[in-house]
Design an enzyme around this catalytic site. Structure first.
Site, PDB file in Angstrom:
ATOM      1  N   GLY A  12      28.075  37.895  34.849  1.00 42.42           N
ATOM      2  CA  GLY A  12      28.648  37.866  33.499  1.00 42.42           C
ATOM      3  C   GLY A  12      29.314  36.527  33.193  1.00 42.42           C
ATOM      4  N   TYR A  13      29.945  36.489  32.039  1.00 45.25           N
ATOM      5  CA  TYR A  13      30.500  35.227  31.516  1.00 45.25           C
ATOM      6  C   TYR A  13      31.572  34.643  32.454  1.00 45.25           C
ATOM      7  CZ  TYR A  13      33.268  32.352  28.224  1.00 45.25           C
ATOM      8  OH  TYR A  13      33.985  31.355  27.618  1.00 45.25           O
ATOM      9  N   ASP A  33      26.129  43.371  40.263  1.00 44.61           N
ATOM     10  CA  ASP A  33      26.114  43.510  38.798  1.00 44.61           C
ATOM     11  C   ASP A  33      24.942  44.408  38.445  1.00 44.61           C
ATOM     12  OD1 ASP A  33      27.357  41.370  36.386  1.00 44.61           O
ATOM     13  OD2 ASP A  33      25.833  42.862  35.871  1.00 44.61           O
ATOM     14  N   ASP A  60      24.999  50.090  39.794  1.00 45.37           N
ATOM     15  CA  ASP A  60      26.100  50.477  38.913  1.00 45.37           C
ATOM     16  C   ASP A  60      27.294  50.897  39.776  1.00 45.37           C
ATOM     17  OD1 ASP A  60      27.827  51.718  37.161  1.00 45.37           O
ATOM     18  OD2 ASP A  60      26.252  52.867  36.137  1.00 45.37           O
ATOM     19  N   SER A 127      43.911  42.038  30.793  1.00 41.40           N
ATOM     20  CA  SER A 127      43.796  41.359  29.496  1.00 41.40           C
ATOM     21  C   SER A 127      45.135  41.345  28.783  1.00 41.40           C
ATOM     22  CB  SER A 127      42.772  42.136  28.666  1.00 41.40           C
ATOM     23  OG  SER A 127      42.802  41.733  27.325  1.00 41.40           O
ATOM     24  N   TYR A 152      38.799  50.549  24.897  1.00 43.50           N
ATOM     25  CA  TYR A 152      38.638  49.415  25.826  1.00 43.50           C
ATOM     26  C   TYR A 152      40.006  48.938  26.320  1.00 43.50           C
ATOM     27  CZ  TYR A 152      38.418  44.676  27.494  1.00 43.50           C
ATOM     28  OH  TYR A 152      38.616  43.551  28.255  1.00 43.50           O
ATOM     29  N   LYS A 156      42.085  48.937  30.297  1.00 40.78           N
ATOM     30  CA  LYS A 156      42.773  47.864  31.039  1.00 40.78           C
ATOM     31  C   LYS A 156      44.152  48.346  31.481  1.00 40.78           C
ATOM     32  CE  LYS A 156      39.533  44.995  31.055  1.00 40.78           C
ATOM     33  NZ  LYS A 156      38.812  44.780  32.284  1.00 40.78           N
ATOM     34  N   PHE A 181      44.165  35.666  28.461  1.00 38.51           N
ATOM     35  CA  PHE A 181      44.300  35.563  27.019  1.00 38.51           C
ATOM     36  C   PHE A 181      42.862  35.403  26.456  1.00 38.51           C
ATOM     37  CE2 PHE A 181      48.756  36.057  25.945  1.00 38.51           C
ATOM     38  CZ  PHE A 181      49.186  36.403  27.207  1.00 38.51           C
ATOM     39  N   ARG A 234      45.845  32.863  18.448  1.00 35.04           N
ATOM     40  CA  ARG A 234      45.573  33.312  19.817  1.00 35.04           C
ATOM     41  C   ARG A 234      45.760  32.153  20.787  1.00 35.04           C
ATOM     42  NH1 ARG A 234      45.487  37.156  17.082  1.00 35.04           N
ATOM     43  NH2 ARG A 234      43.956  38.826  16.911  1.00 35.04           N
TER      44      ARG A 234
HETATM   45  P1  NAD Z   1      30.706  40.152  30.773  1.00 33.03           P
HETATM   46  O1  NAD Z   1      30.192  41.354  30.034  1.00 33.03           O
HETATM   47  O2  NAD Z   1      30.041  38.849  30.505  1.00 33.03           O
HETATM   48  O3  NAD Z   1      30.683  40.423  32.345  1.00 33.03           O
HETATM   49  C1  NAD Z   1      30.841  41.689  32.895  1.00 33.03           C
HETATM   50  C2  NAD Z   1      29.671  41.945  33.838  1.00 33.03           C
HETATM   51  O4  NAD Z   1      29.849  43.221  34.453  1.00 33.03           O
HETATM   52  C3  NAD Z   1      28.316  41.954  33.128  1.00 33.03           C
HETATM   53  O5  NAD Z   1      27.451  41.057  33.794  1.00 33.03           O
HETATM   54  C4  NAD Z   1      27.847  43.406  33.260  1.00 33.03           C
HETATM   55  O6  NAD Z   1      26.445  43.477  33.391  1.00 33.03           O
HETATM   56  C5  NAD Z   1      28.597  43.875  34.499  1.00 33.03           C
HETATM   57  N1  NAD Z   1      28.883  45.312  34.559  1.00 33.03           N
HETATM   58  C6  NAD Z   1      29.473  46.083  33.613  1.00 33.03           C
HETATM   59  N2  NAD Z   1      29.616  47.340  34.057  1.00 33.03           N
HETATM   60  C7  NAD Z   1      29.115  47.368  35.325  1.00 33.03           C
HETATM   61  C8  NAD Z   1      28.974  48.381  36.308  1.00 33.03           C
HETATM   62  N3  NAD Z   1      29.373  49.627  36.074  1.00 33.03           N
HETATM   63  N4  NAD Z   1      28.423  48.064  37.489  1.00 33.03           N
HETATM   64  C9  NAD Z   1      27.998  46.807  37.744  1.00 33.03           C
HETATM   65  N5  NAD Z   1      28.100  45.804  36.849  1.00 33.03           N
HETATM   66  C10 NAD Z   1      28.648  46.091  35.657  1.00 33.03           C
HETATM   67  O7  NAD Z   1      32.277  40.060  30.470  1.00 33.03           O
HETATM   68  P2  NAD Z   1      33.306  38.885  30.753  1.00 33.03           P
HETATM   69  O8  NAD Z   1      33.694  38.319  29.444  1.00 33.03           O
HETATM   70  O9  NAD Z   1      32.805  38.007  31.809  1.00 33.03           O
HETATM   71  O10 NAD Z   1      34.534  39.734  31.256  1.00 33.03           O
HETATM   72  C11 NAD Z   1      34.778  39.955  32.632  1.00 33.03           C
HETATM   73  C12 NAD Z   1      35.997  40.829  32.792  1.00 33.03           C
HETATM   74  O11 NAD Z   1      37.113  40.203  32.163  1.00 33.03           O
HETATM   75  C13 NAD Z   1      35.888  42.200  32.164  1.00 33.03           C
HETATM   76  O12 NAD Z   1      36.559  43.135  32.966  1.00 33.03           O
HETATM   77  C14 NAD Z   1      36.594  42.039  30.831  1.00 33.03           C
HETATM   78  O13 NAD Z   1      37.104  43.264  30.358  1.00 33.03           O
HETATM   79  C15 NAD Z   1      37.706  41.100  31.237  1.00 33.03           C
HETATM   80  N6  NAD Z   1      38.271  40.332  30.137  1.00 33.03           N
HETATM   81  C16 NAD Z   1      37.426  39.600  29.338  1.00 33.03           C
HETATM   82  C17 NAD Z   1      37.946  38.881  28.270  1.00 33.03           C
HETATM   83  C18 NAD Z   1      37.041  38.112  27.354  1.00 33.03           C
HETATM   84  O14 NAD Z   1      37.460  37.804  26.233  1.00 33.03           O
HETATM   85  N7  NAD Z   1      35.830  37.758  27.751  1.00 33.03           N
HETATM   86  C19 NAD Z   1      39.327  38.882  28.043  1.00 33.03           C
HETATM   87  C20 NAD Z   1      40.158  39.616  28.889  1.00 33.03           C
HETATM   88  C21 NAD Z   1      39.607  40.343  29.933  1.00 33.03           C
HETATM   89  C1  WQD Z   2      40.062  35.947  17.766  1.00 30.43           C
HETATM   90  C2  WQD Z   2      40.589  35.725  16.369  1.00 30.43           C
HETATM   91  C3  WQD Z   2      39.979  37.469  14.826  1.00 30.43           C
HETATM   92  C4  WQD Z   2      35.707  36.777  14.789  1.00 30.43           C
HETATM   93  C5  WQD Z   2      39.338  40.323  21.779  1.00 30.43           C
HETATM   94  C6  WQD Z   2      39.704  41.632  22.421  1.00 30.43           C
HETATM   95  C7  WQD Z   2      40.653  41.404  23.553  1.00 30.43           C
HETATM   96  C8  WQD Z   2      40.126  40.348  24.529  1.00 30.43           C
HETATM   97  C9  WQD Z   2      39.573  39.141  23.850  1.00 30.43           C
HETATM   98  C10 WQD Z   2      39.213  41.411  26.445  1.00 30.43           C
HETATM   99  C11 WQD Z   2      41.118  37.009  15.714  1.00 30.43           C
HETATM  100  C12 WQD Z   2      39.361  36.165  14.427  1.00 30.43           C
HETATM  101  C13 WQD Z   2      37.053  36.688  15.062  1.00 30.43           C
HETATM  102  C14 WQD Z   2      35.227  36.414  13.490  1.00 30.43           C
HETATM  103  C15 WQD Z   2      37.492  35.896  12.847  1.00 30.43           C
HETATM  104  N1  WQD Z   2      39.064  40.834  25.327  1.00 30.43           N
HETATM  105  N2  WQD Z   2      37.916  36.263  14.094  1.00 30.43           N
HETATM  106  N3  WQD Z   2      36.165  35.981  12.569  1.00 30.43           N
HETATM  107  O1  WQD Z   2      40.520  39.816  18.864  1.00 30.43           O
HETATM  108  O2  WQD Z   2      41.936  38.115  20.106  1.00 30.43           O
HETATM  109  O3  WQD Z   2      40.530  39.681  21.359  1.00 30.43           O
HETATM  110  O4  WQD Z   2      38.711  39.506  22.780  1.00 30.43           O
HETATM  111  O5  WQD Z   2      40.131  41.930  26.958  1.00 30.43           O
HETATM  112  O6  WQD Z   2      40.832  42.635  24.156  1.00 30.43           O
HETATM  113  O7  WQD Z   2      40.323  42.444  21.441  1.00 30.43           O
HETATM  114  O8  WQD Z   2      39.438  37.863  20.088  1.00 30.43           O
HETATM  115  O9  WQD Z   2      37.585  36.353  19.588  1.00 30.43           O
HETATM  116  O10 WQD Z   2      37.536  38.701  18.630  1.00 30.43           O
HETATM  117  O11 WQD Z   2      39.175  37.055  17.739  1.00 30.43           O
HETATM  118  O12 WQD Z   2      38.295  35.510  11.980  1.00 30.43           O
HETATM  119  O13 WQD Z   2      34.052  36.499  13.190  1.00 30.43           O
HETATM  120  O14 WQD Z   2      39.483  35.317  15.537  1.00 30.43           O
HETATM  121  O15 WQD Z   2      40.403  38.189  13.700  1.00 30.43           O
HETATM  122  O16 WQD Z   2      42.219  36.664  14.945  1.00 30.43           O
HETATM  123  P1  WQD Z   2      40.672  38.912  20.001  1.00 30.43           P
HETATM  124  P2  WQD Z   2      38.328  37.522  19.038  1.00 30.43           P
END
Ligand code: NAD
Ligand code: WQD
Length: 342
Positions: A12-13, A33, A60, A127, A152, A156, A181, A234
């Site tokens: 993932g990312y 994954d 999974d 998160s 979601y 967390k 963040f 943010r």
């Molecule tokens: P992502 O979706 O790119 O990566 C998650 C990976 O987990 C994916 O590759 C998916 O295929 C895999 N996956 C999901 N469920 C699975 C399962 N049951 N078994 C095996 N693999 C599984 O997401 P990301 O953005 O890289 O986020 C990674 C972690 O960070 C997540 O827990 C997400 O909630 C958390 N997080 C992300 C953000 C964000 O904004 N990207 C912010 C805060 C927290």
């Molecule tokens: C950022 C800002 C939007 C899209 C989400 C999850 C949070 C965390 C990160 C994992 C906000 C604004 C967005 C658009 C916009 N993930 N926006 N136009 O909402 O801070 O957080 O992702 O844990 O749980 O809720 O991130 O990137 O969606 O938005 O104006 O098309 O951009 O309103 O103010 P957010 P985001």
């Protein structure tokens, strides 16, 4: 012998960037994954960056029998970084059971296997969503958590509780929960990055897809917030900086530098940027003009949040270093690469 780290969600990312940083630090990485939100080519691109293709298993983690089978065959794992989860906020409102099953059951399966197979250490992806709209800014690790705005977000919060309570009851386990963040950007090589399925919900992928011509215009959700320019604020953190914090957390656990068996750190920059500042920053960094329109607020959005990074800076000795514009440029370079734009 190099310590062995299981990275769940490692294609993932954030996981893929973390695999690269772990490999650069000499760790032996095993990725699990189920490719539900990523693809297998990521492994080749990790190899292009680091020179090492990580060991990979596709299953999974919510499947207990498969998770046990994995630990039976993979002895000697020193620590886990648990990224694997479903993460789309809107989808979680429509399909709460999918989110609770995937995110909570995976966590519980891993913890049960840690106890059974003697894997002491885990780093968990939490998160800033657990803080909701805080009453006081910036947010420290002591800021009270609030009721989640979505299933979601609640996964967390509940996973943090599952983790801390399991650790309290089992002195052989140690965990670090990292509250991210807003991660953004891509690897400077543009070989790995964020690949959202369908229409992006997050701001930065929406910006880059608009710049690439996939979307007509960015909708700015609200300009009537109590912020300098009225758009929401943010704390956007570079994904490589974020990945490096995971290496620091793993080092801390493996070297026994943790101060308690369950620790929590905020991972942000300490700076807040508004949606309009992000759009302007992208234009300044790339020279690409963006179409955007102000629309109403998005349901469930908070007004503003940014991290107090003192604890992470002082206790982990880690600091986010990369700036807004340079990171937006990496996001654009990645989008161009994915879309074949010169
Ligand atoms: P992502 O979706 O790119 O990566 C998650 C990976 O987990 C994916 O590759 C998916 O295929 C895999 N996956 C999901 N469920 C699975 C399962 N049951 N078994 C095996 N693999 C599984 O997401 P990301 O953005 O890289 O986020 C990674 C972690 O960070 C997540 O827990 C997400 O909630 C958390 N997080 C992300 C953000 C964000 O904004 N990207 C912010 C805060 C927290
Ligand atoms: C950022 C800002 C939007 C899209 C989400 C999850 C949070 C965390 C990160 C994992 C906000 C604004 C967005 C658009 C916009 N993930 N926006 N136009 O909402 O801070 O957080 O992702 O844990 O749980 O809720 O991130 O990137 O969606 O938005 O104006 O098309 O951009 O309103 O103010 P957010 P985001």
């Amino acid at each position: 012998m190099a310590a062995k780290i299981l990275v769940t969600g490692g294609t993932g990312y954030i996981g893929s960037h973390t695999v690269v940083e772990l490999q650069k630090s000499g760790y032996d990485v095993v990725v699990v994954d189920n490719l539900s939100n990523s693809n297998i080519e990521v492994l080749d691109n990790i190899e292009k960056i680091s020179g090492i293709k990580p060991t990979f298993e596709n299953f999974d983690l919510a499947d207990k029998a498969k998770t046990i089978d994995f630990f039976e065959r993979n002895v000697g794992i020193d620590a886990i970084i648990h990224f694997a989860a479903s993460k789309a906020v809107g989808e979680s409102v429509e399909k709460p059971l999918l989110y609770y099953r995937n995110n909570l059951v995976s966590m519980m399966n891993l913890l049960e296997c840690q106890l059974e197979f003697d894997v002491a250490n885990i780093v968990f992806s939490s998160s800033c969503t657990v803080y909701g709209q805080p009453d006081v800014l910036p947010v420290t690790e002591q800021t009270p958590r609030k009721d989640a705005e979505s299933p979601y977000g609640n996964t967390k919060r509940v996973n943090e509780d599952i983790l801390s309570e399991t650790i309290a009851a089992n002195s052989k386990l140690k965990a670090i929960a990292l509250r991210y963040f807003n991660p953004f950007g891509a690897h400077p090589t543009a070989l790995i990055g964020e690949l959202p399925l369908g229409v992006p919900q997050n701001l930065v992928p929406f910006i880059t897809q608009t710049a690439a011509g996939l979307r007509d215009e960015i909708k700015v959700f609200g300009d009537d917030y109590n912020t300098a320019d009225g758009s929401a604020v943010r704390d956007y953190i570079n994904v490589v900086d974020l990945a490096q914090a995971h290496v620091v957390a793993i080092n801390r656990l493996l070297r026994g530098k943790n101060k308690s068996n369950y620790e929590v750190f905020n991972l942000g920059t300490g700076n807040g940027y508004s949606v309009l500042e992000m759009i302007n920053g992208f234009e300044a960094a790339t020279g690409v003009k963006l179409n955007y329109k102000i629309v109403g607020r998005r349901a469930g959005d908070i007004e503003k949040i940014w991290a107090d990074t003192t604890f992470a800076n002082e206790e982990l000795g880690w600091k986010a270093e990369k700036g807004l514009e340079e990171t937006l440029l990496t996001a654009w370079n990645w989008e161009k690469k994915v879309r074949g734009i010169k």
